[in-house]
Design a protein around this motif. Structure first.
Motif, PDB file in Angstrom:
ATOM      1  N   GLY A 111       0.800  -1.229   0.000  1.00 54.72           N
ATOM      2  CA  GLY A 111       0.000   0.000   0.000  1.00 54.72           C
ATOM      3  C   GLY A 111       0.825   1.267   0.000  1.00 54.72           C
ATOM      4  N   ALA A 112       2.150   1.135   0.040  1.00 52.22           N
ATOM      5  CA  ALA A 112       3.002   2.325   0.150  1.00 52.22           C
ATOM      6  C   ALA A 112       2.898   3.225  -1.081  1.00 52.22           C
ATOM      7  CB  ALA A 112       4.449   1.905   0.384  1.00 52.22           C
ATOM      8  N   ALA A 113       2.858   2.633  -2.271  1.00 52.65           N
ATOM      9  CA  ALA A 113       2.799   3.441  -3.497  1.00 52.65           C
ATOM     10  C   ALA A 113       1.502   4.235  -3.565  1.00 52.65           C
ATOM     11  CB  ALA A 113       2.944   2.541  -4.722  1.00 52.65           C
ATOM     12  N   ALA A 114       0.382   3.597  -3.194  1.00 52.20           N
ATOM     13  CA  ALA A 114      -0.902   4.302  -3.217  1.00 52.20           C
ATOM     14  C   ALA A 114      -0.917   5.448  -2.214  1.00 52.20           C
ATOM     15  CB  ALA A 114      -2.035   3.323  -2.923  1.00 52.20           C
ATOM     16  N   LEU A 115      -0.346   5.220  -1.045  1.00 57.12           N
ATOM     17  CA  LEU A 115      -0.303   6.285  -0.044  1.00 57.12           C
ATOM     18  C   LEU A 115       0.641   7.405  -0.471  1.00 57.12           C
ATOM     19  CD1 LEU A 115      -0.301   4.075   3.168  1.00 57.12           C
ATOM     20  CD2 LEU A 115      -2.152   5.546   2.356  1.00 57.12           C
ATOM     21  N   ALA A 116       1.726   7.052  -1.154  1.00 60.10           N
ATOM     22  CA  ALA A 116       2.651   8.087  -1.632  1.00 60.10           C
ATOM     23  C   ALA A 116       1.977   9.015  -2.638  1.00 60.10           C
ATOM     24  CB  ALA A 116       3.888   7.436  -2.254  1.00 60.10           C
ATOM     25  N   GLU A 117       1.014   8.487  -3.399  1.00 62.76           N
ATOM     26  CA  GLU A 117       0.295   9.322  -4.359  1.00 62.76           C
ATOM     27  C   GLU A 117      -0.563  10.387  -3.669  1.00 62.76           C
ATOM     28  OE1 GLU A 117      -2.004   7.055  -7.062  1.00 62.76           O
ATOM     29  OE2 GLU A 117      -0.312   5.841  -7.790  1.00 62.76           O
ATOM     30  N   ILE A 118      -0.966  10.110  -2.440  1.00 68.25           N
ATOM     31  CA  ILE A 118      -1.808  11.061  -1.716  1.00 68.25           C
ATOM     32  C   ILE A 118      -1.086  12.393  -1.534  1.00 68.25           C
ATOM     33  CG2 ILE A 118      -2.992  11.486   0.482  1.00 68.25           C
ATOM     34  CD1 ILE A 118      -4.269   9.398  -1.371  1.00 68.25           C
ATOM     35  N   PHE A 119       0.229  12.345  -1.378  1.00 65.61           N
ATOM     36  CA  PHE A 119       0.963  13.589  -1.167  1.00 65.61           C
ATOM     37  C   PHE A 119       0.896  14.496  -2.392  1.00 65.61           C
ATOM     38  CE2 PHE A 119       3.455  10.363   1.388  1.00 65.61           C
ATOM     39  CZ  PHE A 119       2.798  10.667   2.567  1.00 65.61           C
ATOM     40  N   GLN A 120       0.774  13.891  -3.559  1.00 59.57           N
ATOM     41  CA  GLN A 120       0.639  14.681  -4.786  1.00 59.57           C
ATOM     42  C   GLN A 120      -0.797  15.147  -4.979  1.00 59.57           C
ATOM     43  OE1 GLN A 120       1.977  12.628  -8.275  1.00 59.57           O
ATOM     44  NE2 GLN A 120       1.584  14.350  -9.646  1.00 59.57           N
ATOM     45  N   ARG A 121      -1.754  14.296  -4.661  1.00 60.36           N
ATOM     46  CA  ARG A 121      -3.154  14.641  -4.865  1.00 60.36           C
ATOM     47  C   ARG A 121      -3.683  15.599  -3.804  1.00 60.36           C
ATOM     48  NH1 ARG A 121      -6.164   8.939  -6.527  1.00 60.36           N
ATOM     49  NH2 ARG A 121      -4.690   8.281  -8.143  1.00 60.36           N
ATOM     50  N   CYS A 122      -3.081  15.582  -2.621  1.00 59.67           N
ATOM     51  CA  CYS A 122      -3.550  16.414  -1.498  1.00 59.67           C
ATOM     52  C   CYS A 122      -2.393  17.277  -0.993  1.00 59.67           C
ATOM     53  CB  CYS A 122      -4.087  15.541  -0.368  1.00 59.67           C
ATOM     54  SG  CYS A 122      -5.380  14.391  -0.873  1.00 59.67           S
ATOM     55  N   PRO A 123      -2.045  18.328  -1.701  1.00 50.81           N
ATOM     56  CA  PRO A 123      -0.891  19.147  -1.297  1.00 50.81           C
ATOM     57  C   PRO A 123      -1.072  19.861   0.033  1.00 50.81           C
ATOM     58  CG  PRO A 123      -2.102  20.195  -3.087  1.00 50.81           C
ATOM     59  CD  PRO A 123      -2.674  18.825  -2.930  1.00 50.81           C
ATOM     60  N   SER A 124      -2.325  19.967   0.521  1.00 50.78           N
ATOM     61  CA  SER A 124      -2.564  20.665   1.787  1.00 50.78           C
ATOM     62  C   SER A 124      -2.342  19.778   3.007  1.00 50.78           C
ATOM     63  CB  SER A 124      -3.999  21.201   1.821  1.00 50.78           C
ATOM     64  OG  SER A 124      -4.941  20.140   1.747  1.00 50.78           O
ATOM     65  N   CYS A 150       6.983  15.901  -3.540  1.00 53.38           N
ATOM     66  CA  CYS A 150       5.757  16.660  -3.813  1.00 53.38           C
ATOM     67  C   CYS A 150       5.674  17.975  -3.043  1.00 53.38           C
ATOM     68  CB  CYS A 150       4.532  15.813  -3.473  1.00 53.38           C
ATOM     69  SG  CYS A 150       4.295  14.393  -4.562  1.00 53.38           S
ATOM     70  N   ARG A 151       6.457  18.130  -2.000  1.00 49.77           N
ATOM     71  CA  ARG A 151       6.338  19.335  -1.175  1.00 49.77           C
ATOM     72  C   ARG A 151       7.325  20.399  -1.649  1.00 49.77           C
ATOM     73  NH1 ARG A 151       2.884  18.025   2.755  1.00 49.77           N
ATOM     74  NH2 ARG A 151       3.205  19.816   4.112  1.00 49.77           N
ATOM     75  N   THR A 152       6.856  21.645  -1.619  1.00 48.95           N
ATOM     76  CA  THR A 152       7.689  22.761  -2.039  1.00 48.95           C
ATOM     77  C   THR A 152       8.494  23.272  -0.856  1.00 48.95           C
ATOM     78  OG1 THR A 152       5.915  24.357  -1.580  1.00 48.95           O
ATOM     79  CG2 THR A 152       5.995  23.384  -3.791  1.00 48.95           C
ATOM     80  N   ARG A 153       9.483  24.102  -1.142  1.00 52.30           N
ATOM     81  CA  ARG A 153      10.367  24.606  -0.094  1.00 52.30           C
ATOM     82  C   ARG A 153       9.644  25.518   0.900  1.00 52.30           C
ATOM     83  NH1 ARG A 153      15.709  23.841  -0.551  1.00 52.30           N
ATOM     84  NH2 ARG A 153      16.513  22.951  -2.489  1.00 52.30           N
ATOM     85  N   ASP A 154       8.601  26.209   0.431  1.00 52.32           N
ATOM     86  CA  ASP A 154       7.909  27.130   1.328  1.00 52.32           C
ATOM     87  C   ASP A 154       6.805  26.448   2.137  1.00 52.32           C
ATOM     88  OD1 ASP A 154       6.406  26.646  -0.923  1.00 52.32           O
ATOM     89  OD2 ASP A 154       5.541  28.655  -1.014  1.00 52.32           O
ATOM     90  N   GLN A 155       6.578  25.147   1.929  1.00 58.47           N
ATOM     91  CA  GLN A 155       5.582  24.423   2.717  1.00 58.47           C
ATOM     92  C   GLN A 155       6.155  24.009   4.065  1.00 58.47           C
ATOM     93  OE1 GLN A 155       4.183  21.411  -0.347  1.00 58.47           O
ATOM     94  NE2 GLN A 155       2.259  21.749   0.752  1.00 58.47           N
ATOM     95  N   GLU A 156       5.261  23.901   5.041  1.00 53.97           N
ATOM     96  CA  GLU A 156       5.681  23.391   6.343  1.00 53.97           C
ATOM     97  C   GLU A 156       5.989  21.898   6.212  1.00 53.97           C
ATOM     98  OE1 GLU A 156       2.255  24.431   8.494  1.00 53.97           O
ATOM     99  OE2 GLU A 156       0.989  22.880   7.603  1.00 53.97           O
ATOM    100  N   PRO A 157       6.847  21.356   7.078  1.00 55.85           N
ATOM    101  CA  PRO A 157       7.199  19.934   6.960  1.00 55.85           C
ATOM    102  C   PRO A 157       6.006  19.028   7.252  1.00 55.85           C
ATOM    103  CG  PRO A 157       8.094  20.871   8.983  1.00 55.85           C
ATOM    104  CD  PRO A 157       7.561  22.017   8.194  1.00 55.85           C
TER     105      PRO A 157
END
Length: 307
Positions: A111-124, A150-157
């Motif tokens: 399930g790791a690949a499917a969960l990794a996609e969430i970071f791209q689909r849900c940037p918030s 998927c996270r930008t430099r100005d996003q919180e960790p």
């Protein structure tokens, strides 16, 4: 059962089956599918509902193009990676998602690949809780890589909880060092806050290496002339869970502390840590502060159950 108006009840589907060859069919009741524990405009919770894979895959969220959930909770069930497709479909429709809870299930690397996609689909998204599952080092790294890319430099960790999975204790520190080297993650240093990293990391991996966190917090406290009290010394209670006060240090990030009598001020890094922490609290509104306190209490209760 759908993901709609929940009230903690159950729904029973009717299935048409054949009684015998050439006979008429009859309606029989299938296994009761638990309803959500909570379904409000901002939160959907199926926590502790005894969901199995077939229950999760029976959920239908196709009725809406988007949902306004800020938190989705499927924790403490009996889900494996096979039960994730419908959940991932729901998450992809939650453009404002901030918190995902899937801890205490049986999800593994499949399930790791499917969960990794969430970071791209849900940037918030801000928090993902996946502790007490069956991920190995490979699955954890796949999710860390997906979040970092998927996270930008100005996003919180991203606050990513992956402790207590299928990584042996003597390998946890090694895994964390490898992830630090390859993906620049942070283990949530004492100078960090939950959503601010002192080294600019895109992902926080708290509690993955507890020995390191205790050691670093203790060293910082000693340099600051701060005494970390045992739980039995805390004015609100004893040593926790019948331990007779044997927990000599609080969990990382929980400052049950007394300033020692030394007249010297604390070091600059500790002062900066407290300044950033207090500023973060002041910047957030009352609702967010209450929510942070609730999350802290939840994490504290989870650590007590682990002990």
């Amino acid at each position: 059962g759908g993901g709609g108006s929940g009230g903690g009840g159950t729904s029973t589907a009717l299935v048409r089956v054949s009684l015998s060859a050439g006979s008429s069919t009859a309606l029989v009741r299938s296994r009761a599918c638990p309803g959500p524990a909570e379904d409000s405009s901002r939160k959907l919770s199926y926590a502790r509902r005894g969901l199995k894979d077939e229950d999760a895959n029976a959920l239908d969220f196709s009725g809406k193009a988007s949902y306004g959930y800020h938190e989705v909770d499927f924790s403490m069930n009996d889900l494996t990676s096979k039960g994730l497709p419908r959940i991932v479909d729901l998450l992809s429709r939650c453009s404002s998602l901030k918190v995902l809870k899937l801890f205490k299930n049986r999800i593994d690397d499949d399930g790791a690949a499917a969960l990794a996609e969430i970071f791209q689909r849900c940037p918030s998204i801000r928090e993902v809780h996946l502790s007490h599952n069956r991920f190995t080092s490979a699955g954890i790294e796949a999710m860390v890589a997906g979040a970092t890319n998927c996270r930008t430099r100005d996003q919180e960790p991203l606050w990513l909880r992956v402790e207590n999975n299928d990584v042996q204790k003597d390998r946890q520190g090694i895994l964390l060092e490898e992830l630090e080297r390859r993906w620049k993650v942070c283990w949530r240093r004492p100078e960090c806050t939950q959503f601010r990293c002192c080294v600019g990391s895109k992902v926080h991996l708290p509690f993955l290496d507890m020995n390191r966190e205790r050691r670093e917090n203790k060293d910082l406290a000693e340099r600051a002339g701060v005494h970390l009290r045992a739980r039995s010394e805390h004015p609100t209670g004893g040593g926790g869970g019948g331990g007779g006060g044997r927990h000599l240090e609080p969990p990382p990030g929980v400052w049950l502390a007394e300033v020692a009598s030394s007249p010297e001020p604390p070091p600059p890094e500790l002062r900066q840590h407290h300044h950033d922490r207090d500023r973060d609290r002041d910047d957030r509104g009352g609702t967010d502060r209450n929510r942070e306190r609730e999350l802290d209490r939840e994490r504290e209760r989870e650590r007590e159950r682990e002990r």
